[in-house]
Design a protein around this motif. Sequence first.
Motif, mmCIF file in Angstrom:
data_model
loop_
_atom_site.group_PDB
_atom_site.id
_atom_site.type_symbol
_atom_site.label_atom_id
_atom_site.label_comp_id
_atom_site.label_asym_id
_atom_site.label_seq_id
_atom_site.Cartn_x
_atom_site.Cartn_y
_atom_site.Cartn_z
ATOM 1 N N GLU A 264 0.848 -1.196 0.000
ATOM 2 C CA GLU A 264 0.000 0.000 0.000
ATOM 3 C C GLU A 264 0.885 1.248 0.000
ATOM 4 O O GLU A 264 0.597 2.209 -0.684
ATOM 5 C CB GLU A 264 -0.852 0.016 1.284
ATOM 6 N N ILE A 265 1.938 1.203 0.816
ATOM 7 C CA ILE A 265 2.846 2.359 0.898
ATOM 8 C C ILE A 265 4.285 1.877 0.738
ATOM 9 O O ILE A 265 4.709 0.937 1.414
ATOM 10 C CB ILE A 265 2.725 3.074 2.266
ATOM 11 N N ARG A 285 0.980 1.068 -4.260
ATOM 12 C CA ARG A 285 -0.150 1.989 -4.383
ATOM 13 C C ARG A 285 0.301 3.447 -4.194
ATOM 14 O O ARG A 285 0.002 4.290 -5.027
ATOM 15 C CB ARG A 285 -1.237 1.620 -3.373
ATOM 16 N N VAL A 286 0.999 3.713 -3.107
ATOM 17 C CA VAL A 286 1.500 5.073 -2.872
ATOM 18 C C VAL A 286 3.010 4.995 -2.668
ATOM 19 O O VAL A 286 3.490 4.198 -1.859
ATOM 20 C CB VAL A 286 0.831 5.699 -1.628
ATOM 21 N N TYR A 304 4.606 11.329 -3.382
ATOM 22 C CA TYR A 304 5.048 12.396 -2.492
ATOM 23 C C TYR A 304 6.562 12.360 -2.407
ATOM 24 O O TYR A 304 7.153 11.287 -2.262
ATOM 25 C CB TYR A 304 4.480 12.203 -1.073
ATOM 26 N N LEU A 317 9.596 11.448 10.634
ATOM 27 C CA LEU A 317 8.446 10.704 10.103
ATOM 28 C C LEU A 317 7.994 9.641 11.112
ATOM 29 O O LEU A 317 6.792 9.465 11.353
ATOM 30 C CB LEU A 317 8.877 10.055 8.775
ATOM 31 N N GLU A 320 6.085 11.356 13.822
ATOM 32 C CA GLU A 320 4.776 11.824 13.359
ATOM 33 C C GLU A 320 3.785 10.645 13.261
ATOM 34 O O GLU A 320 2.637 10.759 13.685
ATOM 35 C CB GLU A 320 4.957 12.492 11.988
ATOM 36 N N PHE A 321 4.250 9.523 12.715
ATOM 37 C CA PHE A 321 3.381 8.337 12.611
ATOM 38 C C PHE A 321 3.058 7.803 13.999
ATOM 39 O O PHE A 321 1.938 7.357 14.258
ATOM 40 C CB PHE A 321 4.054 7.232 11.780
ATOM 41 N N LEU A 324 0.342 9.806 15.370
ATOM 42 C CA LEU A 324 -0.924 9.566 14.655
ATOM 43 C C LEU A 324 -1.533 8.218 15.051
ATOM 44 O O LEU A 324 -2.748 8.087 15.196
ATOM 45 C CB LEU A 324 -0.663 9.587 13.149
ATOM 46 N N LEU A 325 -0.674 7.215 15.191
ATOM 47 C CA LEU A 325 -1.179 5.849 15.406
ATOM 48 C C LEU A 325 -1.345 5.521 16.886
ATOM 49 O O LEU A 325 -1.824 4.445 17.223
ATOM 50 C CB LEU A 325 -0.241 4.834 14.745
ATOM 51 N N LEU B 243 2.897 15.331 4.898
ATOM 52 C CA LEU B 243 2.905 14.013 4.277
ATOM 53 C C LEU B 243 1.984 13.049 5.025
ATOM 54 O O LEU B 243 1.145 12.369 4.420
ATOM 55 C CB LEU B 243 4.338 13.460 4.250
ATOM 56 N N VAL B 244 2.133 13.010 6.339
ATOM 57 C CA VAL B 244 1.345 12.080 7.139
ATOM 58 C C VAL B 244 -0.152 12.406 7.033
ATOM 59 O O VAL B 244 -0.992 11.516 6.884
ATOM 60 C CB VAL B 244 1.847 12.055 8.598
ATOM 61 N N SER B 246 -1.601 13.886 4.468
ATOM 62 C CA SER B 246 -2.029 13.530 3.108
ATOM 63 C C SER B 246 -2.257 12.028 2.970
ATOM 64 O O SER B 246 -3.188 11.598 2.292
ATOM 65 C CB SER B 246 -0.978 13.944 2.074
ATOM 66 N N LEU B 247 -1.400 11.247 3.613
ATOM 67 C CA LEU B 247 -1.557 9.790 3.534
ATOM 68 C C LEU B 247 -2.874 9.376 4.176
ATOM 69 O O LEU B 247 -3.541 8.462 3.721
ATOM 70 C CB LEU B 247 -0.386 9.082 4.236
ATOM 71 N N ARG B 248 -3.245 10.102 5.242
ATOM 72 C CA ARG B 248 -4.498 9.768 5.928
ATOM 73 C C ARG B 248 -5.708 10.304 5.162
ATOM 74 O O ARG B 248 -6.641 9.567 4.891
ATOM 75 C CB ARG B 248 -4.460 10.326 7.361
ATOM 76 N N GLU B 250 -5.892 12.192 1.966
ATOM 77 C CA GLU B 250 -5.993 12.151 0.501
ATOM 78 C C GLU B 250 -5.907 10.709 -0.013
ATOM 79 O O GLU B 250 -6.804 10.218 -0.673
ATOM 80 C CB GLU B 250 -4.822 12.910 -0.123
ATOM 81 N N SER B 251 -4.780 10.056 0.315
ATOM 82 C CA SER B 251 -4.553 8.712 -0.223
ATOM 83 C C SER B 251 -5.283 7.649 0.589
ATOM 84 O O SER B 251 -5.509 6.546 0.107
ATOM 85 C CB SER B 251 -3.058 8.388 -0.226
ATOM 86 N N LYS B 252 -5.640 8.002 1.812
ATOM 87 C CA LYS B 252 -6.377 7.081 2.697
ATOM 88 C C LYS B 252 -5.705 5.712 2.823
ATOM 89 O O LYS B 252 -6.341 4.669 2.678
ATOM 90 C CB LYS B 252 -7.824 6.924 2.213
ATOM 91 N N VAL B 253 -4.412 5.734 3.067
ATOM 92 C CA VAL B 253 -3.698 4.467 3.232
ATOM 93 C C VAL B 253 -3.247 4.240 4.673
ATOM 94 O O VAL B 253 -2.693 3.199 4.994
ATOM 95 C CB VAL B 253 -2.478 4.352 2.278
ATOM 96 N N ILE B 254 -3.454 5.241 5.520
ATOM 97 C CA ILE B 254 -3.073 5.074 6.942
ATOM 98 C C ILE B 254 -4.326 5.139 7.803
ATOM 99 O O ILE B 254 -5.131 6.038 7.638
ATOM 100 C CB ILE B 254 -2.068 6.186 7.371
#
Lengths: 326, 254
Positions: A264-265, A285-286, A304, A317, A320-321, A324-325, B243-244, B246-248, B250-254
Amino acid sequence: MAKQFLVVAEARGGKLRQVSFEALRAAQLSSSDGDTLAAVLIGAGSKVLAGELAAYGADTIYVVEDAQLESYNSEAYLSALLAVIAVAGPNALYFGHTAVGRDLAPLAAASLAAGQISDVTAIERSGDNVQFTRPLYAGKAVEKKAFTDPAAPWVVTVRPNNIAPAAPDASRQAQLIDVAYPAPSLRSIIREVVKKTSGAIDLAEAKIVVSGGRGVRSAEGFQPLEELAAVLGGAVGASRAACDAGYCEYAMQIGQTGKVVTPEIYIACGISGAIQHLAGMSSSRVIIAINKDAEAPIFKVADYGIVGDLFEVVPLLTEEFRKLLA
Amino acid sequence: MDIFVLLKQTFDTEEKIVLQGGVVQEDGAKFVINPYDEYAVEQAIQLRDEHGGKVTLVSVGWERTAEALRTALAMGADEAVLISDERILGDEYEIAEILAHYLREQSIDLLLGGNFSVDNGAGQVAIRLASLLGLPHVASITKLDISGSTAVVHRDAEGDIEVIEVPLPALFTAQQGLNEPRYPSLPGIMKAKKKPFQHLSLDDIPGADAIIAKTARTSLTLPPERKAGRILKGDLASQVAELVQSLRNESKVI
């Protein structure tokens, strides 16, 4: 005439692999009304997994259990599979295109004098005509293939991460059939298995791949990439340049002379984007590219791009993840 | 020791693929020994030098495959056999059967091939052949030691390493890391010209002309081209945050 599709399911660490559900779906997509879908579980103590195969669409599940089948051995597994084939009489065999599937499928195909279409990424059916899509030149081209005789046995291997599995239905029931293991005298003996990293996710099946190139500069340079992959539940890959430089093992190489991945990424860190690497990852995918060189070809395929030093960007990064997670 | 190496000629991995009328354009393209087969050739030469015997290359392919076989002879292989015939469609069932028909008549201690070919990537022919010849096999090996009539190999199993003992004759397929293939030397190139080179057609192999492919290509296309995306701007921290997000979103992959 109704056909029987037999999916060879694969477990790892006591759990069914995602690609087995994808192979079940691939068999379903190849089938017509009235065809039946069966699965086979080979291993020690694998019967407990039957319920999940039923939920994903298997009507019948053949189980071969024996201590000799605890880890994969070509001769032992082929012997177990041929015993199931003798009982079930399937028209088609579907496998995941994994280390086991890549080994066992051609053995089975040769035993049955069957055609095989490997590494399938999509299936289209209209009536009796089934077309199988597969990459050539590691994805630089795409071909469609078909079996020339629809009645002869088919063998298919399915590339992980490309065919979405059916929605599971926990109320589905399947018939369970035990098949006795014929216990051949084995010629090859596995003396030892050296496990690399416990619980690591296989590159080919990973939903997220964090990959390093020459820009990681050393074996230690993979450390921030591993931390990022750990936060995302992904796997770490590498470009040929990183492998050739001795920063990592060839088992991690992604590209035309390595593994082809479709996550996916895909996060490419310090990878310039040589054509042989792009071949192995450009169906992701991305794609995210992190590179100091704004002119690097990797940016031409990336969704990106961040122009910067991976040793600064990747830890940011990861943070940041993690936020988020959390 | 009689060592046979299965060899295929492939497009150089640096080549771009151009299609014309549904077929790959080959004009001006560079062809090489399939990189995985090159490891097999190198291993065969090393084993021959250590244990004595002969390395025979076998290939099913177009006439131009002779160039790849000459290169492998220049690396140090002893003999080459090219099975070339316009009736061969390239199906893996068919190629494995043709090779089996030929190899059943040979005396074999060891059969080596590549893990897969970098063009077709199906990875079937060598393993099918093991089954057809009734030989034990191990695919994707990164180490091969022979003592007496026993081989001990390391197999790359998705990152784990399996150490496997196999009696000879046996078949192995080479994975990256097995060795560093040598370049052909100038004397090697000169000597290669005089080495035995057999050109065979299906008519030279009893039963081979009756083998019929089981699969066929129905179309060949290029994959959809990827468009370059967005280069993020601003300081690194805000680029990463964007980026993070946008992934969530726009791309909806996270």
